[in-house]
Design an enzyme around this catalytic site. Structure first.
Site, PDB file in Angstrom:
ATOM      1  N   ARG A   1      70.494  -1.080  75.808  1.00 33.40           N
ATOM      2  CA  ARG A   1      71.772  -2.142  75.761  1.00 33.40           C
ATOM      3  C   ARG A   1      71.712  -2.960  75.265  1.00 33.40           C
ATOM      4  O   ARG A   1      72.254  -4.200  75.530  1.00 33.40           O
ATOM      5  CB  ARG A   1      72.806  -1.714  77.182  1.00 33.40           C
TER       6      ARG A   1
ATOM      7  N   GLU B   1      70.408   7.948  75.386  1.00 32.68           N
ATOM      8  CA  GLU B   1      71.014   9.171  75.550  1.00 32.68           C
ATOM      9  C   GLU B   1      70.154  10.705  76.600  1.00 32.68           C
ATOM     10  O   GLU B   1      70.700  11.200  76.992  1.00 32.68           O
ATOM     11  CB  GLU B   1      72.017   9.324  75.335  1.00 32.68           C
TER      12      GLU B   1
ATOM     13  N   GLN C   1      69.575  14.964  82.574  1.00 37.71           N
ATOM     14  CA  GLN C   1      68.633  15.078  84.111  1.00 37.71           C
ATOM     15  C   GLN C   1      67.748  14.608  84.506  1.00 37.71           C
ATOM     16  O   GLN C   1      66.872  14.819  84.917  1.00 37.71           O
ATOM     17  CB  GLN C   1      68.127  16.873  83.297  1.00 37.71           C
ATOM     18  N   THR C   2      67.606  13.284  84.313  1.00 35.87           N
ATOM     19  CA  THR C   2      66.441  12.024  84.521  1.00 35.87           C
ATOM     20  C   THR C   2      66.991  11.121  84.883  1.00 35.87           C
ATOM     21  O   THR C   2      68.191  10.222  84.138  1.00 35.87           O
ATOM     22  CB  THR C   2      65.918  12.200  83.500  1.00 35.87           C
TER      23      THR C   2
ATOM     24  N   TYR D   1      62.349  19.372  80.673  1.00 33.21           N
ATOM     25  CA  TYR D   1      63.398  19.924  79.506  1.00 33.21           C
ATOM     26  C   TYR D   1      62.890  19.250  78.126  1.00 33.21           C
ATOM     27  O   TYR D   1      63.671  18.411  77.192  1.00 33.21           O
ATOM     28  CB  TYR D   1      64.433  19.447  79.913  1.00 33.21           C
TER      29      TYR D   1
ATOM     30  N   TYR E   1      79.424  15.133  74.756  1.00 28.24           N
ATOM     31  CA  TYR E   1      79.016  14.017  75.635  1.00 28.24           C
ATOM     32  C   TYR E   1      78.726  12.690  74.292  1.00 28.24           C
ATOM     33  O   TYR E   1      78.273  11.753  74.585  1.00 28.24           O
ATOM     34  CB  TYR E   1      78.414  13.904  76.661  1.00 28.24           C
TER      35      TYR E   1
ATOM     36  N   ASP F   1      80.453  13.226  81.394  1.00 29.78           N
ATOM     37  CA  ASP F   1      79.630  13.839  81.690  1.00 29.78           C
ATOM     38  C   ASP F   1      79.757  14.246  82.872  1.00 29.78           C
ATOM     39  O   ASP F   1      81.532  13.822  83.568  1.00 29.78           O
ATOM     40  CB  ASP F   1      77.674  12.773  81.591  1.00 29.78           C
TER      41      ASP F   1
ATOM     42  N   CYS G   1      80.727   4.974  92.941  1.00 29.13           N
ATOM     43  CA  CYS G   1      81.536   7.200  93.282  1.00 29.13           C
ATOM     44  C   CYS G   1      80.781   7.562  92.898  1.00 29.13           C
ATOM     45  O   CYS G   1      80.747   8.263  92.476  1.00 29.13           O
ATOM     46  CB  CYS G   1      82.140   6.679  91.981  1.00 29.13           C
TER      47      CYS G   1
ATOM     48  N   CYS H   1      83.731   3.177  98.332  1.00 29.11           N
ATOM     49  CA  CYS H   1      85.056   2.568  97.869  1.00 29.11           C
ATOM     50  C   CYS H   1      85.266   1.616  98.671  1.00 29.11           C
ATOM     51  O   CYS H   1      86.105   1.073  97.309  1.00 29.11           O
ATOM     52  CB  CYS H   1      85.645   4.234  98.712  1.00 29.11           C
TER      53      CYS H   1
ATOM     54  N   CYS I   1      84.642  -0.459  95.429  1.00 27.19           N
ATOM     55  CA  CYS I   1      84.848  -0.421  94.055  1.00 27.19           C
ATOM     56  C   CYS I   1      85.716  -1.273  93.350  1.00 27.19           C
ATOM     57  O   CYS I   1      86.930  -1.303  94.696  1.00 27.19           O
ATOM     58  CB  CYS I   1      85.683   1.601  94.194  1.00 27.19           C
TER      59      CYS I   1
ATOM     60  N   CYS J   1      92.811   3.974  92.401  1.00 29.06           N
ATOM     61  CA  CYS J   1      92.959   5.591  93.127  1.00 29.06           C
ATOM     62  C   CYS J   1      93.310   6.707  93.970  1.00 29.06           C
ATOM     63  O   CYS J   1      94.149   5.764  94.942  1.00 29.06           O
ATOM     64  CB  CYS J   1      90.983   5.779  93.100  1.00 29.06           C
TER      65      CYS J   1
END
Length: 398
Positions: free
Chosen positions: A44, A56, A61-62, A101, A139, A157, A211, A218, A221, A227
């Site tokens: 970032r 990305e 999965q990680t 993977y 995605y 996702d 979340c 909550c 949040c 929500c």
């Protein structure tokens, strides 16, 4: 602007879309929170599309904490798309070792080669062109388009589907591929057109930190006032997700074979299929070891009567002699077991140890080598191999 197609997707559900004023209030509230609470992450630091793309793919999965050191090393080894495209496969796989993977990194390189040959080495800016790259789905297309090029395209996702399903109490099964269109339609309505990258990342951060699937906080949040699930107290009823099929069990005998020089037999897997071109200790299917023995699949990993154990060991010796032209002296029983889960398979490996004298060494098949542990770092080992080696060290290296 909302297309008729998007409107139709939303109208398929009993979803009350917010009015424009509420959407603006939501965006403002949400992005103010993100500006204050966003995570500091190495990808970032800027809007470089290559860095965003690599991060990305790694994050699929990680966990973030796992990815960071891999990401930093990867960018050091392959700082530009052209470096990735030209990378030696063994070096590339070694840089990915432990992330699993492995098709992800193979597709990364294939896409890099595409970019070099079709787009002059620069990440394309058109979402259709981005989506045409190997291994890049909706995605990742949305992530790159929004974060690097500030295009208002959602990146949907599991985290995002969870947040959106609770915001609007959407009961569509998120495990079904067709449901993605519903969530993309809603996200297209609410995404901030001026800061789409920040908006998508805010969704990801919220889903991973607040979340969460089973214990959402909550009360912390920043958007709980928007929500519907929070208002009705039904947060844990969303998202709706059907159970996926159990991974198919597959049983192996893993042969850790050592010579007098302290070297171990390694075998390179085929260039196609699961764990392609990676190195493992020999793996023999259980079916080949219990042939002619009245046993059921899975028994290598359980206690057997002595006469059955002798039969399995005899078959193991025969299979190793046939495949590798060597005859080790074996421990009579497997000394450990490894279980490794892939997305669709669950490997059970009963580990046998054999040792042999140098006098009995013969020429190995071309895909096999004797390798000393001091040189293991030069070979890419998949998860099952790493687990087998740790079991060996625990048992024998004391």
């Amino acid at each position: 602007m909302t297309t008729n197609k998007k409107v139709n997707e939303i109208n398929k559900l009993d979803v009350t879309m917010w009015q424009p004023q509420k959407i603006e209030e939501f965006r403002s509230t949400f992005l103010s929170w993100y500006d204050l609470e966003k995570r500091t992450l190495p990808w970032r630091e800027n809007n470089n599309p290559y860095r965003i793309w690599v991060s990305e793919i790694m994050l699929q999965q990680t966990r973030v904490d796992t990815v960071i050191p891999y990401y930093l090393n990867f960018m050091k080894l392959f700082p530009k798309i052209s470096d990735l495209a030209a990378a030696d496969e063994d070096v590339l796989l070694k840089a990915w070792e432990g992330l699993g993977y492995y098709s992800r990194v193979r597709n990364l390189q294939k896409a890099a080669i595409q970019i070099v040959s079709e787009f002059d080495g620069e990440m394309p800016q058109n979402p259709t062109d981005i989506a045409s790259l190997k291994g890049i789905g909706p995605y990742t297309t949305g992530a790159i388009s929004s974060m690097a090029f500030q295009l208002p395209i959602p990146a949907v996702d599991g985290n995002v589907m969870r947040v959106v399903s609770r915001l609007f109490e959407i009961s569509e099964d998120i495990a079904k591929p067709a449901s993605r269109k519903i969530f993309e339609a809603v996200m297209t309505e609410i995404i901030d057109p001026h800061k789409p990258g920040d908006f998508n990342q805010a969704m990801m951060d919220l889903g991973s930190s607040i979340c969460t699937p089973t214990t959402p906080t909550c009360n912390l949040c920043p958007i709980n006032q928007f929500c519907a699930a929070f208002e009705s107290g039904k947060m844990l009823e969303y998202p709706v997700k059907s159970k996926k099929k159990k991974a198919k069990p597959v049983y192996y005998a893993g042969a850790i074979i050592q010579n007098e020089s302290g070297e171990f037999l390694l075998e390179k897997r085929p260039s196609e299929g699961l764990l392609a071109n990676m190195w493992t200790f020999p793996l023999l299917t259980e079916e080949s070891l219990i042939k002619d023995i009245p046993l059921k699949i899975g028994t290598l990993n359980a206690a057997m009567p002595q006469e059955f154990e002798d039969g399995v060991l005899k078959n193991l010796s025969s299979e190793v002699k046939t495949s590798y032209s060597i005859e080790p002296i074996w421990l009579k029983k497997p000394f450990a077991e490894v279980i490794h889960l892939f997305s669709h398979l669950k490997w059970y490996i009963a580990i046998y140890y054999g040792k042999m004298s140098n006098e009995m060494l013969t020429e190995l098949p071309e895909n096999c080598l004797w390798v000393h542990p001091s040189d293991f770092s030069n070979y890419t080992f998949p998860g099952p191999q790493q687990k087998m080696w740790q079991k060996y060290l625990t048992k024998f290296d004391k």
